[in-house]
Write an enzyme that holds these catalytic residues in place. Structure first.
Site, PDB file in Angstrom:
ATOM      1  N   GLU A  18      -2.228  -9.111   9.900  1.00  0.00           N
ATOM      2  CA  GLU A  18      -1.716  -9.776   9.114  1.00  0.00           C
ATOM      3  C   GLU A  18      -0.284  -9.632   8.840  1.00  0.00           C
ATOM      4  OE1 GLU A  18      -4.085  -7.585   8.018  1.00  0.00           O
ATOM      5  OE2 GLU A  18      -4.448  -8.319   5.587  1.00  0.00           O
TER       6      GLU A  18
ATOM      7  N   ASP B 152      -1.476  -4.123   6.292  1.00  0.00           N
ATOM      8  CA  ASP B 152      -2.629  -5.356   5.952  1.00  0.00           C
ATOM      9  C   ASP B 152      -1.912  -5.324   4.331  1.00  0.00           C
ATOM     10  OD1 ASP B 152      -2.903  -2.141   4.653  1.00  0.00           O
ATOM     11  OD2 ASP B 152      -4.540  -2.827   4.373  1.00  0.00           O
ATOM     12  N   GLU B 153      -2.132  -6.378   3.897  1.00  0.00           N
ATOM     13  CA  GLU B 153      -2.766  -7.317   2.762  1.00  0.00           C
ATOM     14  C   GLU B 153      -0.998  -6.732   1.566  1.00  0.00           C
ATOM     15  OE1 GLU B 153      -7.587  -6.228   1.495  1.00  0.00           O
ATOM     16  OE2 GLU B 153      -6.056  -4.384   1.013  1.00  0.00           O
ATOM     17  N   LEU B 154      -0.192  -7.297   2.181  1.00  0.00           N
ATOM     18  CA  LEU B 154       1.161  -7.759   1.391  1.00  0.00           C
ATOM     19  C   LEU B 154       1.447  -8.862   0.551  1.00  0.00           C
ATOM     20  CD1 LEU B 154       3.908  -6.789   1.166  1.00  0.00           C
ATOM     21  CD2 LEU B 154       4.699  -8.184   3.337  1.00  0.00           C
TER      22      LEU B 154
ATOM     23  N   HIS C 219       0.728  -1.130  -0.129  1.00  0.00           N
ATOM     24  CA  HIS C 219       0.571   0.187  -0.264  1.00  0.00           C
ATOM     25  C   HIS C 219       0.612   0.968  -0.166  1.00  0.00           C
ATOM     26  CE1 HIS C 219      -4.112  -1.334   0.136  1.00  0.00           C
ATOM     27  NE2 HIS C 219      -3.867  -2.371   1.075  1.00  0.00           N
TER      28      HIS C 219
END
Ligand code: NAG
Ligand code: NAG
Ligand code: NAG
Ligand code: NAG
Ligand code: NAG
Ligand code: NAG
Length: 587
Positions: free
Chosen positions: A402, A354-356, A288
């Site tokens: 995460e 988040d969301e790596l 991100h």
């Protein structure tokens, strides 16, 4: 049973006896009220710790002292009663407002005094907030039938909460310039269940001007919400001006007008602090972060890589290189510039996480792997380093779930973990001793359920029609209200839940729609977090029948104060203060 006319009459008079709820939102821990009317006048005698305090409209706190902040709080409270109030015809049965309103032409009784007592001194560095739970937000408020008001609290923040409850006792009279409460005498004792009650506002997908952020803080103060988490950068844009690296916002912002100067950041945080709202920031990383590629392409991988779903959750992708000392240099410079500026008003700093997507590192010349065994130690080192730098500036790090759960990265027990993937995550983290704030997307993502923002070509049409978004459906206020972040936890685990945040991700929200998306649903989560799901009076979950009339009133107050809240429901429903006219009959 045959419903005879006389029974019908009895039923009607029973309903009439049910006192219409008075809407302090969020519901106080204990609240008793009477049925005498008292009027409020601008010349009310006010004292703060025994010293006279003059009411001045629009008083700006000129110094960061308890007295100045309380004086400004009193000015806002009385100002909202006198000039941002409303005549509650929409909350009373049709044609019956005159039964609710006192008769202004006879026997007016006035509120004589407002005595504010703060039992303990605020910290010297008054706007430097403490960690969750370290400052008392408790207050008690009494209003005698004779018109004496006493507000007692431990901190200026408790005083502000008490003033907010005070304003919610008053209405404007339909004859014009009279303001009354129909509820004297009143006795309130109140404190929050959870210390962290917040909104996550994404200003990177869509820029939100300072005035919209300040307006959001106004709505928060009205609902006793106390944390504004600003998700200030993402792969789409970097609106945050960094003095030592001006190129980052020059290249990374959508437009030069869509940036926050250091003065803007100071203004936003100070505005919050004066209203009991701690504003803290998130720089999301190591994913991100694609917008940094526009100024520093050498430290980012996978920026705007397609097909994007192999590299990130939404376009454009972009992640820090996980094994590159140039990333460290960039972040060292960033922290040295930014953190000292936000530290005076924050206890926290959010480093994202988040969301790596592990595929990003496949494209990183220095790594060329998407193997967890290779990436995990690099990520561990990266997170540890950034968290230590945040700590060094006197801030406590926050991270998305995460990092500890999906990547198994060890984070310190001081770190607050923000969950969004559900109750298992809350259980998992608290059972391991981590502090948690909850933003369960199935309940508290306010952007959900308004349809896709991605485009589909004709081939995708059939597969994706009717183009629902990933977290469909919309989370209506009733659903928001049903979420208890500490559900199914042991008492020990529940203690580690500091509270929660509703999330306002801004892929398809802009300043025009912002208020209607946030309000009144943020206030609804706010009541769960302040008052708890269970009503202590009944031992049962608070019901929608109890909540809807009070929420309808809060909504009118928000609108009167310039917060463009969505409606709760139609006037047919709000005109029944029992909520019964719009109850679904289970047959
Ligand atoms: C007002 O409250 C008093 C004391 O509880 C009660 O006796 C009286 O009946 C109430 N009046 C009305 C109009 O409800
Ligand atoms: C990684 O990329 C491959 C294609 O090379 C794709 O099949 C896979 O789903 C991607 N993994 C993730 C987590 O997106
Ligand atoms: C990370 O960089 C160091 C120093 O350049 C190197 O020795 C190491 O092999 C790299 N690690 C990975 C996983 O590529
Ligand atoms: C890792 O990359 C390979 C090769 O591109 C791909 O086939 C695989 O799906 C990737 N693994 C994950 C977990 O995404
Ligand atoms: C917590 O998450 C880890 C990693 O995903 C998993 O291995 C473990 O089983 C989970 N524990 C609980 C109590 O849910
Ligand atoms: C309250 O509602 C929750 C669901 O939101 C439910 O799990 C719980 O059992 C209810 N509690 C009581 C006391 O009814």
């Amino acid at each position: 049973m045959v419903f005879t006319p006389s029974l019908r009459l009895l039923a009607v008079s029973l309903v009439a006896l049910l006192q219409p709820v008075s809407a302090i939102w969020p519901a106080p821990q204990t609240f008793t009220k009477g049925n005498s009317s008292l009027y409020l006048h601008q010349n009310i005698k006010i004292t703060y710790n025994g010293e006279p305090l003059a009411y001045t409209a629009d008083y700006p706190a000129s110094a960061l002292s308890s007295k100045e902040i309380v004086t400004a709080g009193v000015s806002r409270a009385l100002g909202s009663i006198f000039s941002q109030n409303f005549v509650p015809w929409m909350l009373q049965p049709r044609g019956q407002l005159s039964k609710f309103e006192p008769d202004v032409y006879k026997g007016q009784k006035w509120i004589k005094s407002l005595e504010i007592v703060q039992n303990t001194k605020d910290a010297n560095n008054i706007v430097k907030p403490a960690l969750a739970g370290e400052v008392s937000e408790e207050y008690s408020l009494t209003l005698s039938a004779e018109g004496d008001v006493k507000l007692t609290a431990d901190s200026y923040i408790g005083v502000l909460h008490g003033l907010e409850s005070f304003t919610q006792l008053f209405f404007q009279h339909s004859t014009g310039t009279s303001w009354y409460t129909p509820w004297a005498p009143v006795e309130i004792k109140d404190k929050p269940k959870y210390p962290h009650r917040g909104i996550l506002l994404d200003v990177a997908r869509t820029f939100m001007p300072v005035k919209n952020i300040l307006g959001t803080i106004d709505g928060m103060a009205a609902s006793k919400l106390n944390r504004l988490h600003v998700h200030v950068t993402d792969s789409q844009s970097w609106p945050l001006q960094i003095i030592s690296m001006p190129e980052v916002a020059e290249k990374g912002a959508y437009h030069p007008s869509q940036t926050y100067s250091p003065a803007d950041i100071d203004n936003i945080q100070k505005y919050g602090a004066l209203r009991g709202v701690q504003v803290y920031f998130e720089i999301d990383m190591p994913g991100h972060i694609g917008s940094v590629s526009l100024s520093h392409p050498d430290i980012i991988v996978a920026y705007d890589q397609w097909p994007y779903q192999w590299y990130c959750a939404e376009p454009p992708c972009g992640a820090f290189k996980l094994n590159d000392t140039k990333v460290d240099d960039f972040l060292g410079k960033l922290w040295d510039d930014l953190l000292p500026r936000v530290t005076p008003y924050s206890a926290y700093f959010h480093t994202g996480g988040d969301e790596l997507n592990r595929n990003d590192s496949m494209l990183d010349e220095g790594i060329k792997s998407n193997d967890t065994e290779v990436l995990r130690p690099l990520l561990q080192k990266f997170i540890e380093k950034q968290h230590n730098r945040v700590r060094k500036q006197g801030l406590t790090p926050l991270t998305w779930e995460e990092i500890p759960l999906e990547w198994n990265v060890n984070v310190g027990k001081d770190v607050v973990v923000q969950t969004w993937l559900g109750p298992d995550s809350v259980k998992n983290l608290t059972s391991k001793g981590h502090k948690v704030i909850d933003s369960n997307y199935n309940f508290w993502y306010l952007d959900c359920g308004r349809g896709q923002w991605l485009n589909f070509d004709n081939a995708g049409y059939a597969a994706f029609s009717p183009f629902l978004d990933w977290c469909n459906p919309n989370k209506g206020w009733r659903h928001v209200y049903s979420h208890d972040p500490a559900a199914n936890l042991t008492p020990e685990e529940a203690k580690l839940v500091l509270g929660g945040e509703v999330a306002v991700w801004a892929e398809s929200i802009d300043p025009i729609t912002l208020d209607t998306i946030i309000w009144p649903r943020a206030s609804v989560a706010g009541e769960v977090l302040w008052s708890g799901r269970i009503d202590p009076a009944t031992g049962q979950n608070r019901t929608q029948l109890d909540a809807a009339p009070r929420l309808s009133e809060l909504r009118e107050r928000l609108v009167a104060r310039g917060v463009q809240s969505s409606s709760v429901y139609m006037t047919w429903c709000t005109q029944d203060p029992t909520g019964k006219s719009c109850e679904y009959p289970l047959v």
